[in-house]
Design a protein around this motif. Structure first.
Motif, short mmCIF file in Angstrom:
data_model
loop_
_atom_site.label_atom_id
_atom_site.label_comp_id
_atom_site.label_asym_id
_atom_site.label_seq_id
_atom_site.Cartn_x
_atom_site.Cartn_y
_atom_site.Cartn_z
N UNK A 26 -11.99 -17.22 -0.12
CA UNK A 26 -12.98 -16.24 -0.59
C UNK A 26 -14.09 -15.99 0.41
N UNK A 27 -14.34 -14.70 0.64
CA UNK A 27 -15.45 -14.26 1.50
C UNK A 27 -15.46 -14.96 2.85
N UNK A 28 -14.27 -15.16 3.41
CA UNK A 28 -14.14 -15.89 4.67
C UNK A 28 -14.61 -15.09 5.87
N UNK A 29 -14.52 -13.76 5.78
CA UNK A 29 -14.83 -12.90 6.93
C UNK A 29 -16.13 -12.14 6.68
N UNK A 30 -17.15 -12.42 7.47
CA UNK A 30 -18.39 -11.64 7.42
C UNK A 30 -18.17 -10.37 8.23
N UNK A 31 -18.30 -9.23 7.57
CA UNK A 31 -17.96 -7.96 8.22
C UNK A 31 -19.04 -7.49 9.19
N UNK A 32 -20.29 -7.78 8.89
CA UNK A 32 -21.36 -7.28 9.75
C UNK A 32 -21.78 -5.87 9.39
N UNK A 33 -20.98 -5.18 8.60
CA UNK A 33 -21.28 -3.84 8.12
C UNK A 33 -20.82 -3.74 6.67
N UNK A 34 -21.46 -2.89 5.89
CA UNK A 34 -21.05 -2.72 4.51
C UNK A 34 -19.75 -1.94 4.41
N UNK A 35 -19.03 -2.18 3.32
CA UNK A 35 -17.71 -1.57 3.10
C UNK A 35 -17.58 -1.19 1.63
N UNK A 36 -17.05 0.01 1.38
CA UNK A 36 -16.79 0.47 0.01
C UNK A 36 -15.32 0.19 -0.30
N UNK A 37 -15.04 -0.70 -1.25
CA UNK A 37 -13.64 -1.11 -1.47
C UNK A 37 -12.81 -0.15 -2.30
N UNK A 38 -13.38 0.95 -2.76
CA UNK A 38 -12.65 1.86 -3.66
C UNK A 38 -12.49 3.23 -3.03
N UNK A 39 -11.31 3.80 -3.20
CA UNK A 39 -11.05 5.20 -2.88
C UNK A 39 -10.40 5.81 -4.10
N UNK A 40 -10.84 7.02 -4.46
CA UNK A 40 -10.34 7.66 -5.67
C UNK A 40 -9.09 8.48 -5.37
N UNK A 41 -8.11 8.40 -6.27
CA UNK A 41 -6.94 9.26 -6.16
C UNK A 41 -7.37 10.70 -6.34
N UNK A 42 -6.88 11.61 -5.50
CA UNK A 42 -7.39 12.97 -5.57
C UNK A 42 -6.82 13.78 -6.73
N UNK A 43 -5.83 13.27 -7.43
CA UNK A 43 -5.35 14.00 -8.61
C UNK A 43 -6.07 13.56 -9.88
N UNK A 44 -6.41 12.30 -9.98
CA UNK A 44 -6.96 11.78 -11.23
C UNK A 44 -8.34 11.17 -11.10
N UNK A 45 -8.76 10.85 -9.88
CA UNK A 45 -10.02 10.16 -9.70
C UNK A 45 -9.95 8.68 -10.04
N UNK A 46 -8.75 8.17 -10.34
CA UNK A 46 -8.61 6.76 -10.67
C UNK A 46 -8.75 5.90 -9.41
N UNK A 47 -9.27 4.69 -9.55
CA UNK A 47 -9.55 3.88 -8.36
C UNK A 47 -8.30 3.27 -7.74
N UNK A 48 -8.27 3.31 -6.41
CA UNK A 48 -7.30 2.57 -5.62
C UNK A 48 -8.08 1.67 -4.66
N UNK A 49 -7.41 0.65 -4.16
CA UNK A 49 -8.03 -0.16 -3.11
C UNK A 49 -8.10 0.66 -1.84
N UNK A 50 -9.28 0.75 -1.26
CA UNK A 50 -9.37 1.40 0.05
C UNK A 50 -8.70 0.48 1.05
N UNK A 51 -7.72 0.99 1.73
CA UNK A 51 -6.92 0.15 2.61
C UNK A 51 -7.74 -0.48 3.72
N UNK A 52 -7.51 -1.76 3.95
CA UNK A 52 -8.07 -2.47 5.09
C UNK A 52 -6.90 -2.94 5.95
N UNK A 53 -6.45 -2.13 6.91
CA UNK A 53 -5.32 -2.52 7.75
C UNK A 53 -5.57 -3.86 8.42
#
Length: 566
Positions: A26-53
């Motif tokens: 848990x919380x092993x990686x300090x990003x140094x910058x803020x990140x928004x973990x949600x991206x909305x599906x453009x058909x429904x607005x339902x939440x998806x995980x914003x991909x972190x490659x």
């Protein structure tokens, strides 16, 4: 593949998964910058995980993670210690990048696929950026100005895609969604496959490269091979998922019939924020495994838009189940392909089901090879789902992330395990001693209503499964995963009476989306902030709109319009 990598992936898992197989950091990686973990599906607005490659170098000594800044206009790539998941040095910032859609770690750096604003177009352009030794080596746009101009130019306002690299071929391959802004396909959505060599030069390879392929593809799967074309899968909006390695189009080997609507492929591989860890190669072999979320297929009809040989179908359930397909090699299935017989009552007999429930919904389906003969299939489960009769998504109560081990023949090994405090939000990668690992944000995961943004975070968690690496064992619960014969409802044939609940009923006729080809209605725009908890909030359209007889027009609160049975 080098001998070192082949040895790394020799079978190491001799036992089935147990509660101790899943470890979290848990919380092993300090990003140094803020990140928004949600991206909305453009058909429904339902939440998806914003991909972190996420990607690990071939020598196993370094890893990298890419994430979007909260300005939504820069992508950061952070080097990660694969032993501890701690940050190594400062992140690299790619200004003007709107999203990251694939990442390849190399022993000397990385390459990342992003969509970057281009001043000469109205939308961002898919671009591969290569860094060596901490310095930018080259930047290669793979669509937009100057790229395959004679075929028409395209842009990538959304970064649904993936990037892979083959050491044997010396090639990167990028597979990504496009919209054309010149040429015969102008105004339409499709996809493109482009190959780039180690020097950053686009290589136009006959039988492998593609400028405009599957229609409205929001489901992309791509994996490396020793030579182009690489293994690829597309989900189009006319009724099928294709193993299109040889065709790069909505043709080839049909993996599955799927209920779709013009403009909507149903997000079988994740949709917005998706297109990662859906197709995996068993190392040291030619065998692949593909996983997706499916509503099944019944009542096959002719697709009049595409013509002979193409079919549409109704869904077996309105909720989704977890499906897999095994590939003998990059262009051949182990078993039969899906049928295209008009009038067939059942169109999914060839599917290997990991779940087959009519009372829960399965989303965010992913897969990764654990070694040369084992893979991990994972998904999120929703209880008490609400699913509307168009091929979109479902709302419900998140009841856990599930993990099922399968072998290279597609057979389940043991029972699935689950955890409510572990999610899958980035690429699943093998790390020696740890098994398969991936990044995620530690948060309460709410799938009960639309949400276009999340609470900003400044750290990333990781989890691993199937290895011996140290970490905090994740609280898990074991749940038996029913086999198809245990819970499969009867196929709803043309003369049968539907008796199941709305979550499992089969709508007929299939719904039809109103698209620009038929009307002046817009097919997509950014999702707006929800004004109610209902995901779809239909209202009756107030204008004549070209809906066929027997169908009525309804509008989504986000502005889209559909035709559904009156």
């Amino acid at each position: 593949m080098s001998i070192f990598l082949w040895l790394l992936f020799l079978p190491a898992v001799l036992c089935q998964l147990s509660s101790g197989s899943l470890k979290k950091f848990p919380n092993a990686l300090a990003l140094g910058n803020n990140f928004d973990p949600i991206i909305a599906a453009y058909w429904t607005g339902l939440p998806h995980h914003r991909r972190t490659p996420f990607s690990v170098s071939p020598d196993g000594k370094s890893a990298y993670l890419a994430y979007l800044s909260t300005s939504y206009a820069s992508v950061f790539i952070q080097q990660v210690d694969p032993a501890t998941f701690a940050a190594v040095g400062k992140p690299v910032e790619i200004s003007g990048a709107r999203e990251a859609g694939g990442l390849v770690a190399r022993n000397d750096g990385f390459a990342v696929l992003v969509n970057i604003d281009n001043p000469s177009t109205e939308h961002p352009i898919s671009t591969i950026v290569r860094y060596k030794g901490g310095t930018k080596a080259w930047t290669r746009p793979v669509n937009g100005p100057g790229v395959h101009e004679s075929d028409g130019l395209s842009s990538s306002p959304d970064m649904n895609g993936d990037l892979v690299y083959s050491e044997a071929a010396g090639l990167y391959a990028a597979y990504f969604v496009v919209t054309a802004y010149t040429g015969g396909a102008s105004g339409h959505f499709g996809d493109s496959i482009q190959y780039v060599n180690d020097s950053g030069e686009i290589k136009n390879i006959a039988g492998a490269s593609s400028t405009f392929g599957c229609s409205h593809n929001t489901g992309i799967a791509l994996e490396e091979a020793d030579a182009a074309p690489f293994a690829s899968v597309c989900a189009e909006d006319h009724g099928a998922i294709w193993l299109n390695t040889k065709t790069q189009y909505m043709s080839g080997v049909k993996i599955a019939n799927e209920n779709t609507t013009n403009g909507v492929s149903g997000e079988p591989m994740g949709g917005m924020g998706g297109s990662y860890s859906s197709l995996a190669l068993f190392p040291g072999t030619s065998t692949y495994i593909f996983a997706w979320q499916s509503r099944g297929a019944v009542s096959l009809t002719r697709d009049d838009w595409m013509g002979d040989g193409y079919t549409s179908c109704s869904p077996r359930w309105l909720n989704h189940n977890v499906a897999i397909s095994m590939l003998k090699d990059k262009s051949t299935l182990q078993g039969p392909e899906a049928i295209s017989k008009v009038g067939a009552a059942s169109g999914d007999d060839q599917v290997t089901w990991i779940t087959k429930s009519s009372t829960t919904d399965q989303q965010n389906v992913r897969v990764a090879a654990l070694d040369s003969s084992n893979a991990i299939v994972t998904w999120e489960q929703l209880s008490n789902p609400h699913c509307d009769p168009v091929p979109l998504s479902c709302t419900g109560t998140f009841s856990g992330t599930f993990f099922q081990q399968v072998d290279s023949q597609g057979k389940k090994v043991g029972e699935a395990i689950s955890a409510k405090d572990v999610l899958v939000a980035g690429d699943m990668q093998r790390i020696e001693g740890k098994g398969v690992c991936w990044p995620y944000v530690s948060m309460d995961w709410d799938l009960s209503q639309p949400k276009d943004r999340g609470t900003y975070v400044s750290s990333m968690s990781f989890a691993c499964i199937g290895g011996s690496g140290s970490g905090t064992p994740a609280p898990t619960s074991q749940q038996s995963t029913a086999t198809p014969s245990e819970t499969a409802p009867p196929v709803a044939g043309p003369s049968e009476t539907k008796t199941e609940s709305s979550a499992a009923s089969v709508p007929s006729p299939a719904t039809t989306l109103v698209t620009p080809e038929a009307t002046n209605m817009n097919t997509r725009s950014p999702a707006t902030t929800p004004t109610s908890s209902a995901p779809y909030a239909f209202t009756t359209c107030d204008a004549k709109n070209g809906c066929p007889d027997g169908l009525r027009c309804y509008s989504f609160k986000s502005g889209y319009s559909v035709c559904i049975p009156a």
